[in-house]
Motif scaffolding. Structure first.
Motif, PDB file in Angstrom:
ATOM      1  N   TRP A  32     -16.059  12.349  -1.727  1.00  0.00           N
ATOM      2  CA  TRP A  32     -15.555  12.066  -3.066  1.00  0.00           C
ATOM      3  C   TRP A  32     -16.323  10.948  -3.766  1.00  0.00           C
ATOM      4  N   ASN A  33     -16.427   9.786  -3.131  1.00  0.00           N
ATOM      5  CA  ASN A  33     -17.082   8.651  -3.793  1.00  0.00           C
ATOM      6  C   ASN A  33     -18.534   8.956  -4.134  1.00  0.00           C
ATOM      7  N   VAL A  41      -2.886  10.145  -0.457  1.00  0.00           N
ATOM      8  CA  VAL A  41      -3.032   9.625   0.890  1.00  0.00           C
ATOM      9  C   VAL A  41      -2.271  10.538   1.849  1.00  0.00           C
ATOM     10  N   THR A  55     -12.989   2.524 -11.959  1.00  0.00           N
ATOM     11  CA  THR A  55     -12.385   2.157 -10.685  1.00  0.00           C
ATOM     12  C   THR A  55     -11.388   3.205 -10.227  1.00  0.00           C
ATOM     13  N   LEU A  56     -10.613   3.732 -11.147  1.00  0.00           N
ATOM     14  CA  LEU A  56      -9.581   4.707 -10.771  1.00  0.00           C
ATOM     15  C   LEU A  56     -10.162   6.000 -10.215  1.00  0.00           C
ATOM     16  N   GLU A  57     -11.432   6.279 -10.492  1.00  0.00           N
ATOM     17  CA  GLU A  57     -12.038   7.511  -9.984  1.00  0.00           C
ATOM     18  C   GLU A  57     -12.234   7.483  -8.469  1.00  0.00           C
ATOM     19  N   THR A  58     -12.267   6.308  -7.897  1.00  0.00           N
ATOM     20  CA  THR A  58     -12.474   6.210  -6.450  1.00  0.00           C
ATOM     21  C   THR A  58     -11.254   5.685  -5.711  1.00  0.00           C
ATOM     22  N   GLN A  59     -10.131   5.550  -6.408  1.00  0.00           N
ATOM     23  CA  GLN A  59      -8.910   5.115  -5.751  1.00  0.00           C
ATOM     24  C   GLN A  59      -8.259   6.286  -5.036  1.00  0.00           C
ATOM     25  N   ALA A  60      -7.652   6.012  -3.896  1.00  0.00           N
ATOM     26  CA  ALA A  60      -6.942   7.046  -3.146  1.00  0.00           C
ATOM     27  C   ALA A  60      -5.641   7.376  -3.875  1.00  0.00           C
ATOM     28  N   VAL A  61      -5.548   8.586  -4.384  1.00  0.00           N
ATOM     29  CA  VAL A  61      -4.345   9.009  -5.067  1.00  0.00           C
ATOM     30  C   VAL A  61      -3.526  10.002  -4.249  1.00  0.00           C
TER      31      VAL A  61
END
Length: 86
Positions: A60-61, A85, A77-83
């Motif tokens: 993903w990243n 889990v 930043t939100l594009e690489t946050q775990a949404v």
């Protein structure tokens, strides 16, 4: 009781086989009918000509970075946050 299957065995199930191809031509993934030869050609053409970018969820990243490198813009930043889990 659920049986554990390998990814290869799962992908060979009739209701799963050809899932992405079916979705690319507007059919439901779980449609039991195999994609026809014209549908396979249409799906390949749509993938080649209809998508500016295809990323990998497993990477993903890296996919987010490559998307922005190819198409522009700054990664958020939100594009690489775990949404989601597990």
């Amino acid at each position: 009781v659920r049986k554990t299957r390998t990814a290869l065995a799962y992908s060979a199930l009739p209701q799963v086989r050809g899932c992405v191809c079916k979705m690319l031509v507007g059919r439901a993934c779980n449609d039991p009918a195999e994609p026809t030869a014209p549908e396979r050609l249409m799906a390949a053409r749509r993938l080649r000509e209809g998508f500016a970018f295809v990323g990998l969820t497993e990477e993903w990243n890296l996919s987010v970075c490559l998307f922005h490198r190819l198409l522009g813009g700054e990664p958020l930043t939100l594009e690489t946050q775990a949404v989601r889990v597990a």
